[in-house]
Enzyme design. Structure first.
Site, short mmCIF file in Angstrom:
data_model
loop_
_atom_site.label_atom_id
_atom_site.label_comp_id
_atom_site.label_asym_id
_atom_site.label_seq_id
_atom_site.Cartn_x
_atom_site.Cartn_y
_atom_site.Cartn_z
N ASP A 137 -5.07 -6.28 -7.82
CA ASP A 137 -5.14 -5.79 -6.89
C ASP A 137 -5.02 -4.30 -7.18
OD1 ASP A 137 -5.22 -5.06 -3.90
OD2 ASP A 137 -3.28 -6.13 -3.50
N HIS A 153 0.83 -1.23 -0.16
CA HIS A 153 0.08 -0.07 -0.03
C HIS A 153 0.98 1.16 0.10
CE1 HIS A 153 -2.87 -2.84 1.63
NE2 HIS A 153 -3.82 -2.10 0.95
#
Length: 302
Positions: free
Chosen positions: A260, A189
């Site tokens: 993702d 992230h």
């Protein structure tokens, strides 16, 4: 093949987008009319109550009935809808339970999967991005107790059991994060990550749950944003033709490959939103997620 799996297979080349709040804005409704869009991914920001959520999903389907609606609803800290829903514990609790009573843990995993699938479908959400097939090496805080266990064969058994429950509820499973996110310490992230292990090590550990759940009929797989030197030292899995060929050819996966979130920092090296989406599709990804960067969604759909 259930209805959701059939719809997913028809959405190759589409993006799933996030929306900003508790109801659709006029702009977001227009986004959903785009043929580039195949569905929506929801977050905690989109949930206030079951009644509100059902009104939101109804409004999304009213724009285009073929749109699919998804969410990260694994349990533990990754459960977007809480009040009014069964509180699913972190999946590691199932791994701990398995160490003492394997049969009961497997039964409980199936029950959790059925609960997740049923409760989501009751409010118009088609599927969750679960199960997590990563191993808990004790290294990656972004995975941590989201992983069922450190033993790949235990993870395989428990994820297959949870997937069985999802299917019982008429839903599908998305195995993530291929080919394994548990070994690197970096949080994708926030930063780029690289796994330097050999292919033999991947086969002996991380790939076991993916191989087993693919053999059990999982409908979708989500690759990670990690670079795996043993497979492709130049591109992260989500943008790697070699990784996608490995998934298709070595593991014989015939289902849907979903990226993702491309808003994650680890994807920034791919360029702007157009470059990111193109890189994923060119690599062999079927569906791309654009979750939280509304300027990027706006630019892609302009």
């Amino acid at each position: 093949m259930n209805a959701i799996q059939s719809q997913l297979l028809s959405l190759t080349g589409k993006v799933f987008i996030g929306i900003s709040g508790l109801s659709l804005t006029e702009e977001e409704a227009n986004w959903l009319r785009s043929e580039k869009v195949g569905g929506v991914i929801l977050f905690a920001r989109n949930y206030e109550s079951k009644a509100q959520l059902k009104a939101l999903t109804d409004s999304i389907k009213a724009v285009r009935s073929e749109l699919l609606i998804s969410v990260d609803h694994e349990g533990g800290r990754v459960q977007r809808f809480r009040e009014g829903f069964t509180q699913i514990p972190p999946m590691r609790t199932l791994g701990d339970a398995y160490d003492f009573d394997p049969d009961n843990a497997l039964l409980e995993a199936t029950e959790y999967g059925e609960t997740i699938g049923r409760e989501l479908q009751d409010v118009g959400v088609d599927f969750s991005y679960t199960p997590v097939c990563d191993l808990d090496f004790g290294l990656n805080s972004a995975i941590g107790d989201r992983a069922f266990h450190y033993d790949p064969y235990v993870v395989a058994k428990l994820t297959i059991a949870l997937h069985k429950g999802l299917n019982r509820a008429g839903s599908v499973g998305i195995a993530k994060h291929f080919p394994g996110h548990g070994y690197v310490a970096a949080d994708t992230h926030l930063e780029t990550a690289r796994d330097t292990r050999t292919l033999d090590e991947l086969w002996q550990f991380d790939l076991i749950p993916f191989r087993e759940i693919i053999n059990a009929g999982i409908e979708g797989v989500m690759p990670s944003h990690i670079i795996y030197d043993a497979i492709d030292p130049d591109y992260s899995a989500v943008s790697s033709k070699k990784c996608m060929a490995f998934l298709r050819e070595e593991l014989d996966f015939q289902g849907v490959i979903i990226s993702d979130d491309l808003d994650m920092k680890a994807a920034d090296a791919l360029g702007d939103v157009h470059d990111k989406v193109a890189a994923c599709f060119n690599a062999g990804i079927d569906i791309v997620l654009l979750c939280n960067d509304f300027d990027a969604i706006r630019a892609y759909l302009a």
